[in-house]
Design a protein around this motif. Structure first.
Motif, PDB file in Angstrom:
ATOM      1  N   UNK A   1       0.799  -1.219   0.000  1.00 53.65           N
ATOM      2  CA  UNK A   1       0.000   0.000   0.000  1.00 53.65           C
ATOM      3  C   UNK A   1       0.832   1.269   0.000  1.00 53.65           C
ATOM      4  N   UNK A   2       2.002   1.219  -0.621  1.00 54.07           N
ATOM      5  CA  UNK A   2       2.833   2.416  -0.701  1.00 54.07           C
ATOM      6  C   UNK A   2       3.689   2.670   0.520  1.00 54.07           C
ATOM      7  N   UNK A   3       3.865   1.647   1.381  1.00 52.26           N
ATOM      8  CA  UNK A   3       4.671   1.822   2.595  1.00 52.26           C
ATOM      9  C   UNK A   3       6.165   1.872   2.299  1.00 52.26           C
ATOM     10  N   UNK A   4       6.549   1.471   1.073  1.00 50.36           N
ATOM     11  CA  UNK A   4       7.970   1.436   0.722  1.00 50.36           C
ATOM     12  C   UNK A   4       8.209   2.100  -0.625  1.00 50.36           C
ATOM     13  N   UNK A   5       9.395   2.664  -0.772  1.00 51.74           N
ATOM     14  CA  UNK A   5       9.864   3.123  -2.076  1.00 51.74           C
ATOM     15  C   UNK A   5      11.211   2.475  -2.338  1.00 51.74           C
TER      16      UNK A   5
END
Length: 415
Positions: free
Chosen positions: A44-48
């Motif tokens: 859910x976009x917790x990492x890049x």
């Protein structure tokens, strides 16, 4: 006395916060890298993803780099640079190849580095990340088998930490809580027993690569799968646990546990035992490290003990699995013998996969190299990563010479 790693005062941003946690994935195209990518894609976009690195497969690396939105992709094989660059055309992802490129990927600023490059090839870039002060999620056991003292010394000097990704060490990591080393009577790592758990010694000696690669519980790369079939993998993991947790060899144990549900146990001096349990899915320990100290949701199968029905444990049989005995002896002997063991094992496993020696010969080659290193003094204690890699190089040459001369090692025959 504290354990060999520090958990306090974590500096990692929480993955549930608005700012994503930045990640470098070393070994992005391998089995651990693939599972890591699955967790990142579904977070859910917790990492890049800052950077990814792979070995020889340019197209696979380009694919994962695009899927994860990486900024930089590095291929270890210099000859694959053109293919990687072409596959990333128009993506805005920077491409590079060669040893220095992989180290550059490891050094890109990130909150956490997944160290999943297989074998000794992972030592240098993983150490570079650690030396730059990065938190390292360690999935490469060879780093600590080859140069464990140097790695742990550097982690302490930099005020950073290694988070254990191997399922056994991760289970122990979770089972420990805030325990002090002197309260621990025994740490136990479990082994599935691999495909040959119930085979006779005679049948194991004649096993083919195809049979050895059929692991009953885990989907892994070929080298670690062969190690698992002979229980060498468990020996390497015991050496790894010695460094990660700062526990001496006499307080490290191995049990064969066919169901691969209990991954590690910690027995305390008051008689209590804690254990880490999970379905055999590497996404569980990977997610624990990526999300630490918080918990991430994964698509891993949930453990249903009623469905499992029975958990069995047995002592390993050193007669049928001599590789484990050789590894444990190397740890107890110390000096640079674990480094020699690791190098000789990589050479022997490759020879088995190439059908140059029998499965039985893997442990024989490794033991012969260890004995030779003790005789000629090359099994010296490595004082640095560079020194460890030098010992590794000598041990590989010794193993290659031993194989070339024959020394009674038989060719693999199929049945």
């Amino acid at each position: 006395m504290t354990l060999g790693f520090e958990l306090e005062n974590t500096r990692l941003p929480r993955p549930s916060s608005r700012t994503p946690r930045s990640v470098v994935v070393l070994g992005a195209t391998g089995s651990i890298g693939t599972s890591t990518a699955d967790i990142i894609r579904n977070s859910g976009g917790a990492f890049e993803v800052v950077a990814v690195a792979g070995g020889r497969d340019a197209l696979a690396l380009a694919k994962v780099a695009r899927e994860l939105g990486a900024r930089f992709a590095a291929l270890a094989d210099e000859s694959g640079y053109g293919a990687l660059k072409d596959a990333l055309q128009g993506s805005g992802i920077e491409a590079a190849a060669g040893r220095k490129a992989v180290i550059e990927a490891a050094l890109r600023p990130a909150d956490i580095v997944m160290g999943a490059i297989a074998g000794t090839a992972g030592v240098e870039p993983t150490y570079a990340a650690l030396s730059a002060g990065r938190t390292v999620a360690l999935a490469n056991k060879e780093c600590l088998v080859c140069a464990g003292a140097a790695f742990m010394r550097q982690a302490k000097a930099m005020g950073t930490r290694l988070l254990p990704v191997d399922s056994e060490h991760n289970a122990i990591f979770q089972a420990l809580g805030d325990a002090e080393s002197d309260t621990i009577e025994m740490m136990t790592l479990t082994a599935s027993g691999g495909p040959f758990r119930a085979w006779t010694a005679e049948a194991i000696a004649k096993a083919t690569p195809e049979q050895a690669l059929k692991h009953p519980n885990w989907a892994m790369g070929p080298k670690v799968t062969i190690d698992s079939a002979g229980l060498m993998n468990k020996g390497l993991e015991v050496i790894e646990a010695h460094h990660i947790f700062g526990i001496d060899a006499d307080r490290l144990d191995v049990l064969v546990h066919a169901q691969s549900v209990v991954h590690g146990l910690v027995a305390f001096k008051d008689g209590s035992v804690t254990a880490g349990l999970a379905a055999p899915d590497m996404r569980v320990p990977i997610a624990h490290c990526l999300g630490y100290p918080e918990r991430l949701t994964t698509g891993a199968r949930r453990l249903d003990l009623a469905a499992v029905g029975q958990l069995t444990f047995e002592r390993p049989d050193f007669d049928r699995f001599p590789a484990l005995r050789v590894a444990l002896e190397a740890l107890r002997t110390g000096q640079g013998l674990p480094t020699v063991l690791n190098a000789a094992n990589e050479v022997a496993v490759a020879a088995f996969l190439d059908r140059l020696i029998s499965f039985h010969d893997i442990a024989r080659v490794v033991e012969a190299c260890c004995e030779a290193a003790l005789r000629d003094g090359t099994a010296r204690e490595p004082v640095s990563v560079e020194d460890a890699l030098a010992v590794d190089h000598i041990a590989r040459e010794s193993a290659a010479t031993l194989l070339a001369e024959g020394q009674g090692f038989g060719m693999l025959t199929t049945r």
